[in-house]
Design an enzyme around this catalytic site. Structure first.
Site, PDB file in Angstrom:
ATOM      1  N   TYR A   1       0.821  -1.210   0.000  1.00  0.00           N
ATOM      2  CA  TYR A   1       0.000   0.000   0.000  1.00  0.00           C
ATOM      3  C   TYR A   1       0.863   1.272   0.000  1.00  0.00           C
ATOM      4  O   TYR A   1       0.405   2.329  -0.415  1.00  0.00           O
ATOM      5  CB  TYR A   1      -0.903   0.025   1.241  1.00  0.00           C
TER       6      TYR A   1
ATOM      7  N   LYS B   1       2.812 -15.617   1.718  1.00  0.00           N
ATOM      8  CA  LYS B   1       2.968 -16.330   0.438  1.00  0.00           C
ATOM      9  C   LYS B   1       4.456 -16.619   0.275  1.00  0.00           C
ATOM     10  O   LYS B   1       5.108 -16.209  -0.701  1.00  0.00           O
ATOM     11  CB  LYS B   1       2.395 -15.454  -0.698  1.00  0.00           C
TER      12      LYS B   1
ATOM     13  N   ASP C   1      -3.410 -18.251  -0.069  1.00  0.00           N
ATOM     14  CA  ASP C   1      -4.449 -18.879  -0.899  1.00  0.00           C
ATOM     15  C   ASP C   1      -5.150 -19.991  -0.122  1.00  0.00           C
ATOM     16  O   ASP C   1      -6.378 -20.109  -0.132  1.00  0.00           O
ATOM     17  CB  ASP C   1      -3.873 -19.389  -2.239  1.00  0.00           C
TER      18      ASP C   1
ATOM     19  N   ASP D   1      -6.408  -7.111   3.947  1.00  0.00           N
ATOM     20  CA  ASP D   1      -7.527  -6.437   3.278  1.00  0.00           C
ATOM     21  C   ASP D   1      -8.424  -7.466   2.596  1.00  0.00           C
ATOM     22  O   ASP D   1      -9.643  -7.463   2.763  1.00  0.00           O
ATOM     23  CB  ASP D   1      -6.975  -5.442   2.247  1.00  0.00           C
TER      24      ASP D   1
ATOM     25  N   ASP E   1     -12.455  -9.162   3.949  1.00  0.00           N
ATOM     26  CA  ASP E   1     -13.718  -9.141   3.202  1.00  0.00           C
ATOM     27  C   ASP E   1     -14.269 -10.554   3.061  1.00  0.00           C
ATOM     28  O   ASP E   1     -15.469 -10.796   3.196  1.00  0.00           O
ATOM     29  CB  ASP E   1     -13.516  -8.558   1.793  1.00  0.00           C
TER      30      ASP E   1
HETATM   31  C1  IPM Z   1     -10.353  -1.462   4.118  1.00  0.00           C
HETATM   32  C2  IPM Z   1     -10.645  -0.748   2.838  1.00  0.00           C
HETATM   33  C3  IPM Z   1      -9.500   0.218   2.552  1.00  0.00           C
HETATM   34  C4  IPM Z   1      -8.228  -0.599   2.419  1.00  0.00           C
HETATM   35  C5  IPM Z   1      -9.712   1.111   1.306  1.00  0.00           C
HETATM   36  C6  IPM Z   1     -10.968   1.948   1.448  1.00  0.00           C
HETATM   37  C7  IPM Z   1      -8.522   1.989   1.041  1.00  0.00           C
HETATM   38  O1  IPM Z   1     -10.846  -1.663   1.807  1.00  0.00           O
HETATM   39  O2  IPM Z   1     -10.162  -0.786   5.149  1.00  0.00           O
HETATM   40  O3  IPM Z   1     -10.326  -2.697   4.112  1.00  0.00           O
HETATM   41  O4  IPM Z   1      -7.955  -1.180   1.367  1.00  0.00           O
HETATM   42  O5  IPM Z   1      -7.490  -0.649   3.407  1.00  0.00           O
HETATM   43 MG    MG Z   2     -10.926  -3.690   2.440  1.00  0.00          MG
END
Ligand code: IPM
Ligand code: MG
Length: 373
Positions: free
Chosen positions: A146, A197, A230, A254, A258
């Site tokens: 990042y 990884k 993975d 990240d 999700d």
């Molecule tokens: C998260 C979000 C952020 C990230 C974005 C909005 C920059 O997806 O906090 O998971 O990738 O860190």
């Molecule tokens: Mg995110």
């Protein structure tokens, strides 16, 4: 961080998209605790994002900058990312949420993953897979790909374009986040799974060596395992109850968070806390925010789920205000609301009429009134 008399200052930043709506509900909950528990809190509402950029030329205007500098913690809503408003990409990169995270060195992002019993039907995973599930992803937040340089998009001599980013991790960057994970595990089931990884990437090979070395030197009481990212993505949907603390890099965290959100059926349920290192006085700044983004398609409609923001307030109660009983009370109130069948659209079972963002906030407040007085 605070003694019983010193007021704690919280900057409240709704931000962009659904951020302001969901944060308004988190804020009401915070005010309930401040009033009912006589917590000396100073709330400072501050602007952030595309509207602020239109008005001032800054995503984070000077007033907001001042408010966050002066605060012990930030309750944040959401950031739009590229494509929201007329904000150039380089301004986003230099001045957005990532700059807050990095600017305050909030290197440790905690994302608890919990299967709410009442949401078993909402989750795409089977109830037997969710049984006993309670883990936390510890995501490194201020380094890695990042932020690594060089980065950019260049044009090659033949006219093609080439995009590039850089993943780097140093010994200390890895050890700091691993230490956080091991310490957290001591208050839980004493298991850490480090995700990388290492079969392909040098940064990951180093990550694995450093996590193992820190473990051997300082945390032999913790059961440490290593897993490729993975495989971890697969294990999170196959058998997520195996995890206690998962520690990983910025980008892997990240993506995995999700994926893990689906155990509760909706990203709208996932809170997070981003913590910095304590200074000499033992104070550290923290940022609390939902894991979800700005969801522009539903922004301003009063239909977004505010529970990720409300549960972020629970983390704030626990970690910044050091009020674990109040945090647990709030989580119990949310559990009751869900058990009572109150649903926003994202978590509504077929045939269930969803409530609005505001009504979900009302429901949590009513539950608090019923069980917390
Ligand atoms: C998260 C979000 C952020 C990230 C974005 C909005 C920059 O997806 O906090 O998971 O990738 O860190
Ligand atoms: Mg995110």
């Amino acid at each position: 961080m605070s003694n019983s008399t010193a007021a704690v200052t919280i900057a409240v930043i709704g931000g962009e998209g659904i951020g302001p709506e969901v944060t308004a509900e988190g804020r009401r909950i915070l005010c309930w605790f401040a009033a009912k528990r006589s917590i000396p809190l100073i709330l400072r509402d501050a602007e952030f994002g595309a509207d602020a950029y239109e008005a001032t030329g800054h995503l984070i205007p000077p007033d907001t900058r001042e408010a966050v500098d002066a605060s012990d913690a930030i309750l944040f809503g959401a950031e739009g990312g590229p494509g929201i408003g007329n904000v150039p990409q380089d301004v986003r990169q230099a001045g957005g949420l990532l700059s807050l995270r990095r600017g305050f060195n909030l290197f440790a992002n905690l994302r608890p993953i919990f299967a709410w019993p009442a949401l078993a039907e909402t989750s795409p995973l089977k109830a037997r897979v969710l049984n006993g599930l309670d883990f936390i992803i510890v995501r490194e937040l201020t380094h890695g790909i990042y932020f690594g340089r060089p980065r950019g998009i260049e044009t090659l001599p033949d006219g093609q374009r080439r995009g590039f980013n850089t993943e780097t991790y140093t010994t200390n960057e890895i050890r700091d986040i691993a230490r956080m994970a091991f310490e957290l595990a001591r208050g839980r089931r004493r298991m850490v799974c480090s995700v990388d990884k290492a079969n392909v990437l040098e940064t990951s090979a180093l990550w694995r060596e450093e996590v193992q070395a820190l473990h051997d030197a300082e945390f032999p009481d913790i059961e440490l395992s290593h897993m490729y990212v993975d495989n971890c993505a697969m294990q999170i949907v196959r058998a997520p109850a195996q995890f206690d603390v998962v520690v990983t890099s910025n980008i892997f965290g990240d993506i995995l968070s999700d994926c893990a959100a689906m155990v509760s059926g909706s990203l709208g349920m996932l809170p997070s806390a981003s913590l910095g290192a304590a200074n000499a006085a033992g104070r550290s700044k923290a940022l609390y925010e939902p894991v979800h983004g700005c969801a522009p398609d539903i922004a301003g409609k009063d239909i977004a789920n505010p529970l990720a923001s409300i549960l972020s307030v629970a983390m704030l109660l626990r970690l910044t205000l050091k009020r674990p009983e109040d945090a647990a009370l709030l989580e119990r109130a949310v559990g009751q609301v869900l058990a009572g069948g109150v649903r926003t659209a994202d978590i509504a079972e077929p045939g269930v009429k969803p409530v609005s963002t505001r009504e979900m906030g009302d429901a949590v407040l009513s539950a608090l009134e019923a069980i917390g007085n």
